[in-house]
Design a protein around this motif. Structure first.
Motif, PDB file in Angstrom:
ATOM      1  N   ASP A 541      11.808  -0.981   8.243  1.00  0.00           N
ATOM      2  CA  ASP A 541      12.343  -0.412   6.998  1.00  0.00           C
ATOM      3  C   ASP A 541      12.431  -1.497   5.928  1.00  0.00           C
ATOM      4  OD1 ASP A 541      12.538   1.999   8.180  1.00  0.00           O
ATOM      5  OD2 ASP A 541      14.731   2.112   8.210  1.00  0.00           O
ATOM      6  N   ARG A 542      12.964  -2.623   6.329  1.00  0.00           N
ATOM      7  CA  ARG A 542      13.148  -3.734   5.391  1.00  0.00           C
ATOM      8  C   ARG A 542      11.797  -4.229   4.853  1.00  0.00           C
ATOM      9  NH1 ARG A 542      15.939  -6.650   8.999  1.00  0.00           N
ATOM     10  NH2 ARG A 542      14.200  -8.043   9.400  1.00  0.00           N
ATOM     11  N   GLU A 543      10.852  -4.437   5.783  1.00  0.00           N
ATOM     12  CA  GLU A 543       9.568  -5.020   5.382  1.00  0.00           C
ATOM     13  C   GLU A 543       8.716  -4.039   4.571  1.00  0.00           C
ATOM     14  OE1 GLU A 543       9.370  -8.178   9.097  1.00  0.00           O
ATOM     15  OE2 GLU A 543       7.850  -6.592   9.001  1.00  0.00           O
ATOM     16  N   LEU A 544       8.755  -2.760   4.956  1.00  0.00           N
ATOM     17  CA  LEU A 544       7.954  -1.779   4.204  1.00  0.00           C
ATOM     18  C   LEU A 544       8.508  -1.594   2.792  1.00  0.00           C
ATOM     19  CD1 LEU A 544       7.070   1.022   6.796  1.00  0.00           C
ATOM     20  CD2 LEU A 544       5.605  -0.786   5.910  1.00  0.00           C
ATOM     21  N   GLU A 545       9.822  -1.634   2.670  1.00  0.00           N
ATOM     22  CA  GLU A 545      10.423  -1.485   1.343  1.00  0.00           C
ATOM     23  C   GLU A 545       9.909  -2.602   0.420  1.00  0.00           C
ATOM     24  OE1 GLU A 545      14.619  -0.856   1.357  1.00  0.00           O
ATOM     25  OE2 GLU A 545      14.581  -0.313  -0.773  1.00  0.00           O
ATOM     26  N   GLU A 546       9.838  -3.785   0.993  1.00  0.00           N
ATOM     27  CA  GLU A 546       9.374  -4.926   0.199  1.00  0.00           C
ATOM     28  C   GLU A 546       7.882  -4.807  -0.134  1.00  0.00           C
ATOM     29  OE1 GLU A 546      10.200  -8.767   2.042  1.00  0.00           O
ATOM     30  OE2 GLU A 546       8.669  -9.558   0.672  1.00  0.00           O
ATOM     31  N   MET A 547       7.055  -4.514   0.907  1.00  0.00           N
ATOM     32  CA  MET A 547       5.596  -4.473   0.673  1.00  0.00           C
ATOM     33  C   MET A 547       5.199  -3.304  -0.223  1.00  0.00           C
ATOM     34  SD  MET A 547       3.676  -5.683   4.158  1.00  0.00           S
ATOM     35  CE  MET A 547       4.806  -5.186   5.449  1.00  0.00           C
ATOM     36  N   MET A 548       5.808  -2.148  -0.007  1.00  0.00           N
ATOM     37  CA  MET A 548       5.467  -0.998  -0.851  1.00  0.00           C
ATOM     38  C   MET A 548       5.901  -1.259  -2.290  1.00  0.00           C
ATOM     39  SD  MET A 548       6.190   2.259   1.620  1.00  0.00           S
ATOM     40  CE  MET A 548       5.072   2.643   2.963  1.00  0.00           C
ATOM     41  N   GLY A 549       7.052  -1.900  -2.437  1.00  0.00           N
ATOM     42  CA  GLY A 549       7.528  -2.244  -3.783  1.00  0.00           C
ATOM     43  C   GLY A 549       6.553  -3.171  -4.495  1.00  0.00           C
ATOM     44  N   LYS A 550       5.937  -4.048  -3.708  1.00  0.00           N
ATOM     45  CA  LYS A 550       5.031  -5.044  -4.284  1.00  0.00           C
ATOM     46  C   LYS A 550       3.633  -4.472  -4.544  1.00  0.00           C
ATOM     47  CE  LYS A 550       4.197  -8.595  -1.592  1.00  0.00           C
ATOM     48  NZ  LYS A 550       4.449  -9.715  -0.708  1.00  0.00           N
ATOM     49  N   TRP A 551       3.111  -3.650  -3.597  1.00  0.00           N
ATOM     50  CA  TRP A 551       1.686  -3.292  -3.625  1.00  0.00           C
ATOM     51  C   TRP A 551       1.395  -1.835  -3.963  1.00  0.00           C
ATOM     52  CZ3 TRP A 551       0.943  -5.828   1.813  1.00  0.00           C
ATOM     53  CH2 TRP A 551       0.797  -7.219   1.658  1.00  0.00           C
ATOM     54  N   PHE A 552       2.349  -0.947  -3.748  1.00  0.00           N
ATOM     55  CA  PHE A 552       2.018   0.481  -3.790  1.00  0.00           C
ATOM     56  C   PHE A 552       2.504   1.144  -5.076  1.00  0.00           C
ATOM     57  CE2 PHE A 552       1.455   1.787   0.974  1.00  0.00           C
ATOM     58  CZ  PHE A 552       0.439   0.860   1.091  1.00  0.00           C
ATOM     59  N   SER A 553       1.889   2.293  -5.385  1.00  0.00           N
ATOM     60  CA  SER A 553       2.357   3.071  -6.534  1.00  0.00           C
ATOM     61  C   SER A 553       3.574   3.911  -6.148  1.00  0.00           C
ATOM     62  CB  SER A 553       1.234   3.971  -7.048  1.00  0.00           C
ATOM     63  OG  SER A 553       0.856   4.870  -6.040  1.00  0.00           O
ATOM     64  N   HIS A 554       3.690   4.277  -4.853  1.00  0.00           N
ATOM     65  CA  HIS A 554       4.853   5.032  -4.391  1.00  0.00           C
ATOM     66  C   HIS A 554       5.873   4.052  -3.816  1.00  0.00           C
ATOM     67  CE1 HIS A 554       2.291   8.385  -4.865  1.00  0.00           C
ATOM     68  NE2 HIS A 554       2.978   9.228  -4.134  1.00  0.00           N
ATOM     69  N   SER A 555       7.118   4.299  -4.078  1.00  0.00           N
ATOM     70  CA  SER A 555       8.140   3.423  -3.505  1.00  0.00           C
ATOM     71  C   SER A 555       8.393   3.836  -2.051  1.00  0.00           C
ATOM     72  CB  SER A 555       9.431   3.539  -4.301  1.00  0.00           C
ATOM     73  OG  SER A 555       9.993   4.814  -4.084  1.00  0.00           O
ATOM     74  N   PHE A 556       9.053   2.974  -1.319  1.00  0.00           N
ATOM     75  CA  PHE A 556       9.404   3.237   0.083  1.00  0.00           C
ATOM     76  C   PHE A 556      10.154   4.563   0.221  1.00  0.00           C
ATOM     77  CE2 PHE A 556      12.720   2.636   3.375  1.00  0.00           C
ATOM     78  CZ  PHE A 556      11.902   2.521   4.497  1.00  0.00           C
ATOM     79  N   SER A 557      11.090   4.813  -0.687  1.00  0.00           N
ATOM     80  CA  SER A 557      11.888   6.039  -0.530  1.00  0.00           C
ATOM     81  C   SER A 557      11.113   7.282  -0.974  1.00  0.00           C
ATOM     82  CB  SER A 557      13.203   5.915  -1.293  1.00  0.00           C
ATOM     83  OG  SER A 557      12.943   5.501  -2.604  1.00  0.00           O
ATOM     84  N   ASN A 558      10.080   7.110  -1.808  1.00  0.00           N
ATOM     85  CA  ASN A 558       9.291   8.277  -2.232  1.00  0.00           C
ATOM     86  C   ASN A 558       8.105   8.580  -1.335  1.00  0.00           C
ATOM     87  OD1 ASN A 558      10.675   9.202  -4.444  1.00  0.00           O
ATOM     88  ND2 ASN A 558       9.679   7.793  -5.860  1.00  0.00           N
TER      89      ASN A 558
END
Ligand SMILES: [Zn+2]
Length: 582
Positions: A541-558
């Motif tokens: 959860d912690r790592e995906l939140e960070e990577m998605m925040g950095k690289w993705f158009s969708h946020s971890f929670s979306n």
């Protein structure tokens, strides 16, 4: 009061339970097959009919944005095949990519009740769930892609198998996936740079990893998690003459994965017809020199039990090619001399897959297409173990799923193959052994390769692909008497009977009768929810939140598909993956 229905006196083909053409009764209650009904149970007499479990198709592109782009790209492929509404059903079109409602009705009419969409870009999963609302009468599964995602790459580069496994587990739960798809590992990512990969050790732009590392790490992670379905694998070099060599190299590379539990297979090589093209002796790797790789690949298959496969049979006539292998689709477009229509669907930011779409017509008189046609048939008629094979056209790539009866006729009838060998280019005879093969599939073998084996390959064999006690009451009743009908000598009858069942039951309910939809039933979606141990779950959860925040158009929670889109359709199966170390 519990209702019972007894299907009496049908001639039953249920290979998972060793039943090969026995006249027997099948009792249904509450959507399941049960031992026996009371004396006042409702009865349907099926004397003189063939009965099989509902068909299971683990590889058919029926859901997703690429389908809709395909429909828009070539409306002429569908608009001439109207599928009228009735008082029970919705209207639509049939054709090469049937519309959503018609997809469910037409599969049911052919006796199929379970279909898996094998290439889901997970970032687009919400749209897939909305589409499923409009596809009736099926058990459905979705296979998200992981082979071109930067998050996969990060964990693979760090040699962090637990992180990779946890990312896969999180995604399956979050988007409702059934298993793991790998498409041209690293190649679709390279496509965002206008490049592709072709060898196991090729460089992937900006990363210090190789296609070999991607495919083996993901297959190891799938085994580690204990997913019921092995890694579903579309190799590099799809559709290139001579690619049988690199396909076998890749399958050899995947032997490093050790199977867990009862399952022996760790990889499912999909659409072998597109992956196992050979060349004539001394020939070059081009379409001029192409030869069938069917027999050679059958020899490899007979010796190596670590994989299963499906045919990806081309069927002649118009088709719509679409894959998450963006660079392949571009090369197909180039082969047309720039005349074909081509849609490029890169998902550049999160890139779980970058699809391409090219309408394509397979011509009987084309030397290349004629040879391509022979490969999967030669393979299917030369292998020993049918329990690792299922029939497919890679709908709509090799032709629509509506051509399955034609594919069945080629396998069951030498007479039918001879008729077609006369119609197609002579290279079909000169560059394959198909004309010399005597084998004809029996009805039992058709039942294995269209229901029992695919259910096992998917890990759904408890409830699908058989007619034993406790199975889902998914049943296809065909309108011919197997004892009195010589299908091999009368291939037109194969087309007739397998296009339209006498009855199709889904979960005990009659959904189709002689091709007419009897009931509009919502589909269900089967998914796998791997349960991780607490430490790993918190870490991902912690790592995906960070990577998605950095690289993705969708946020971890979306990113996850909200439960309100899923809970009325989803049948999640929780599996214990707590042994994966944090
Ligand atoms: Zn496919």
């Amino acid at each position: 009061m519990t209702e019972y229905l007894v299907l009496k006196n049908g001639t039953v083909f249920d290979p998972m339970n060793g039943i090969d053409g026995e006249v027997m009764d099948i009792c249904i209650s509450d959507g399941k097959i049960v031992e026996k009904g009371p004396s006042n149970a409702k009865v349907i007499d099926l004397k003189g009919s063939a009965v099989m479990p509902g068909g299971v198709d683990p590889h058919s592109h029926i859901i997703g944005s690429k389908l809709n782009v395909g429909r828009l790209t070539s409306p002429e492929s569908n608009r001439h095949y109207p599928y009228p509404a009735t008082n029970k059903t919705r209207s639509g079109v049939a054709g090469i990519i049937p519309s959503s409602f018609a997809t469910g009705y037409l599969y049911n009419a052919m006796g199929y009740t379970t279909v898996i969409e094998p290439a889901l870009p997970s970032v687009k999963a919400l749209g897939a769930w909305e589409e499923i609302e409009d596809i009736p009468g099926l058990d459905i599964g979705l296979l998200p892609m992981f082979s071109n995602s930067m998050i996969s790459f990060k964990y693979i580069q760090d040699d962090d198998l637990s992180g990779l496994a946890a990312y896969i587990a999180w995604t399956l739960k979050s988007v409702g996936g059934l298993g793991v798809k790998v498409v041209n590992p690293g190649g679709t990512y390279a496509w965002a740079y206008g490049k592709n990969v072709c060898g196991l050790e090729d460089a992937i732009p900006e990363w210090d990893i190789t296609p070999r590392m991607i495919m083996t790490s993901i297959s190891n992670a799938v085994a580690e998690l204990g997913l019921p379905h092995q890694m579903h694998f579309h190799p590099t070099n799809l559709g290139k003459p001579g690619n049988i060599e690199t396909t076998m190299q890749q399958l050899d590379a995947l032997k490093v994965t050790k199977a867990k539990g009862k399952k022996k297979q760790t990889v499912h090589l999909t659409h072998m017809g597109f992956d196992c093209l050979s060349v004539v002796d001394g020939g070059m790797a081009n379409w001029k020199d192409v030869a069938s790789g069917g027999l050679r690949f059958a020899e490899y298959y007979n010796k190596n039990e670590h994989f299963s496969t499906d045919l990806g049979q081309i069927t002649f006539g118009p088709s719509m090619t679409m894959t998450g292998d963006g660079p392949f689709q571009h090369s197909l477009y180039q082969m047309s001399g720039g005349k074909a229509k081509w849609s490029n669907l890169p998902v550049d930011v999160e890139l779980p897959g970058g699809a391409g779409i090219v309408p394509f017509t397979f011509e009987p008189k084309s030397p290349a297409n004629a040879v391509q046609w022979t490969g999967p048939l030669e393979f299917a008629l030369s292998i020993k173990d049918l329990w690792r094979l299922f029939l497919s056209t890679d709908h709509p790539n090799g032709g629509p799923f509506l051509k399955y009866p034609l594919l069945i006729s080629w396998l069951m009838s030498k007479k039918q193959r001879e008729t077609w060998l006369e119609m197609v280019h002579k290279y079909a005879i000169e560059r394959s052994t198909l004309s010399e093969i005597e084998r004809e599939y029996t009805l039992n073998e058709i039942a294995i390769t269209t229901r029992a084996a695919p259910a096992k390959i998917l890990g759904m064999e408890k409830t699908k692909g058989h007619l034993g006690i406790g199975a889902d009451a998914d049943i296809a009743v065909y309108d011919f008497n197997p004892e009195k009908t010589d299908l091999a000598k009368n291939p037109d009858l194969i087309l007739k009977y397998f296009t339209q069942t006498k009855f199709t039951f889904k979960g005990g309910q009659q959904v189709s009768k002689k091709g007419v939809v009897a009931k509009h039933l919502s589909s269900r979606v089967h998914s796998i929810h791997p349960e991780l141990n607490e430490d790993l779950s918190q870490r991902i959860d912690r790592e995906l939140e960070e990577m998605m925040g950095k690289w993705f158009s969708h946020s971890f929670s979306n990113y996850p598909v909200p439960m309100r889109y899923r809970e009325h359709l989803e049948m999640p199966k929780i599996i214990d993956s707590t042994s994966v170390q944090a």
